[in-house]
Design an enzyme around this catalytic site. Structure first.
Site, PDB file in Angstrom:
ATOM      1  N   ALA A   1     -25.175  11.795  -7.221  1.00 43.94           N
ATOM      2  CA  ALA A   1     -23.955  12.965  -6.936  1.00 43.94           C
ATOM      3  C   ALA A   1     -24.233  14.392  -6.948  1.00 43.94           C
ATOM      4  O   ALA A   1     -25.706  14.709  -7.241  1.00 43.94           O
ATOM      5  CB  ALA A   1     -23.158  12.746  -8.124  1.00 43.94           C
ATOM      6  N   ASN A   2     -23.584  15.071  -6.555  1.00 45.70           N
ATOM      7  CA  ASN A   2     -23.486  16.427  -6.364  1.00 45.70           C
ATOM      8  C   ASN A   2     -23.145  16.914  -7.878  1.00 45.70           C
ATOM      9  O   ASN A   2     -22.161  16.422  -8.533  1.00 45.70           O
ATOM     10  CB  ASN A   2     -22.950  17.361  -5.174  1.00 45.70           C
ATOM     11  CG  ASN A   2     -23.707  16.937  -3.737  1.00 45.70           C
ATOM     12  OD1 ASN A   2     -24.383  16.253  -3.771  1.00 45.70           O
ATOM     13  ND2 ASN A   2     -23.442  18.087  -3.190  1.00 45.70           N
TER      14      ASN A   2
END
Ligand code: CTP
Ligand code: CA
Length: 227
Positions: free
Chosen positions: A33-34
């Site tokens: 994920a970011n």
């Protein structure tokens, strides 16, 4: 509260907002994920509702309550986010504030990967769809106003200009996420508005205030369009 009052500069408009990160599974218990709190995107959705718009918020996994007066659709992955966005169209304004994971794991497993299997797992990556570019380049159902974000660590304006052209959107809200201002997860933001009209730099403001000003700015652009 003015939240549900039938008035405001965006009355009768449909505003679509993406927010938060996306989670791309490695296996049923792990993901890539970011970094994204979703605070800025959620604040924009709320501010648009307060300005009288009908708002659809498509959000990745965040630790925030659904904003009042907003239809919130929760998704996990970039592909789910794109699907939800397509289903929510048409819209008058699209604001793409999500920090979408650029890649997903192409060989994600249906069972938990065990580390005692010996070798390190080989993750193969595939590129995710670009939700902003997909919507901005649509022939049919393209929102008349498409706004993107650019979180950069250097050459902020230059990268934002390039993104404006590459994605085909009308406005980029760019911020510097290198240490100092605009720290990820924080409550304030220093942004530059980059469009064909030029660059406008705002002072450091709370994310709620950035949201209110951005909504006012978008309402002005929409008002200009009908003239
Ligand atoms: N975006 C999107 N879908 C993606 C990637 C990005 O909708 N798969 C949107 C973001 O919501 C943001 C804008 O595109 O509004 C810019 O995202 P950013 O990550 O800064 O741009 P990229 O083109 O992915 O470039 P890079 O990460 O290499 O800087
Ligand atoms: Ca990216």
């Amino acid at each position: 509260e003015k939240l549900f009052a039938p008035s405001g500069p965006l009355l009768g408009r449909h505003v679509l907002v993406t927010s938060g990160p996306t989670h791309e599974p490695i296996d049923p218990v792990r993901y890539i994920a970011n970094r994204s709190s979703g605070k800025q995107g959620h604040a924009i959705a709320r501010a648009a509702a307060e300005a009288g718009a009908r708002v659809t918020l498509v959000s990745g996994p965040v630790d925030l309550p659904d904003p009042p007066g907003v239809t919130t659709i929760r998704v996990e992955s970039a592909r789910d986010m794109l699907r939800a966005v397509e289903e929510a169209l048409p819209a008058d304004i699209g604001v793409f504030a999500a920090a979408v994971a650029d890649w997903r794991v192409a060989n994600a497993g249906g069972q938990k990967i065990k580390k005692d299997a010996g070798a390190l797992p080989e993750l193969r990556l595939a590129e995710n769809p670009d939700i902003l570019a997909t919507v901005a380049r649509r022939g049919e159902n393209r929102p008349p106003l498409v706004v993107g974000f650019a979180a950069e660590t250097e050459h902020v304006i230059e990268h934002a200009r390039r993104k404006l052209a590459k994605k085909g959107c009308d406005l980029i809200v760019a911020n510097d996420v290198s240490s100092g201002t605009g720290v990820m997860g924080g409550d304030s933001n220093t942004v530059h508005l980059v469009s064909a009209a030029g660059v406008e730099t705002w002072p450091t403001l709370s994310k709620n205030e950035v949201a209110r000003r951005l909504v006012a700015h978008m309402a002005e652009i929409m008002a200009e369009m009908v003239k």
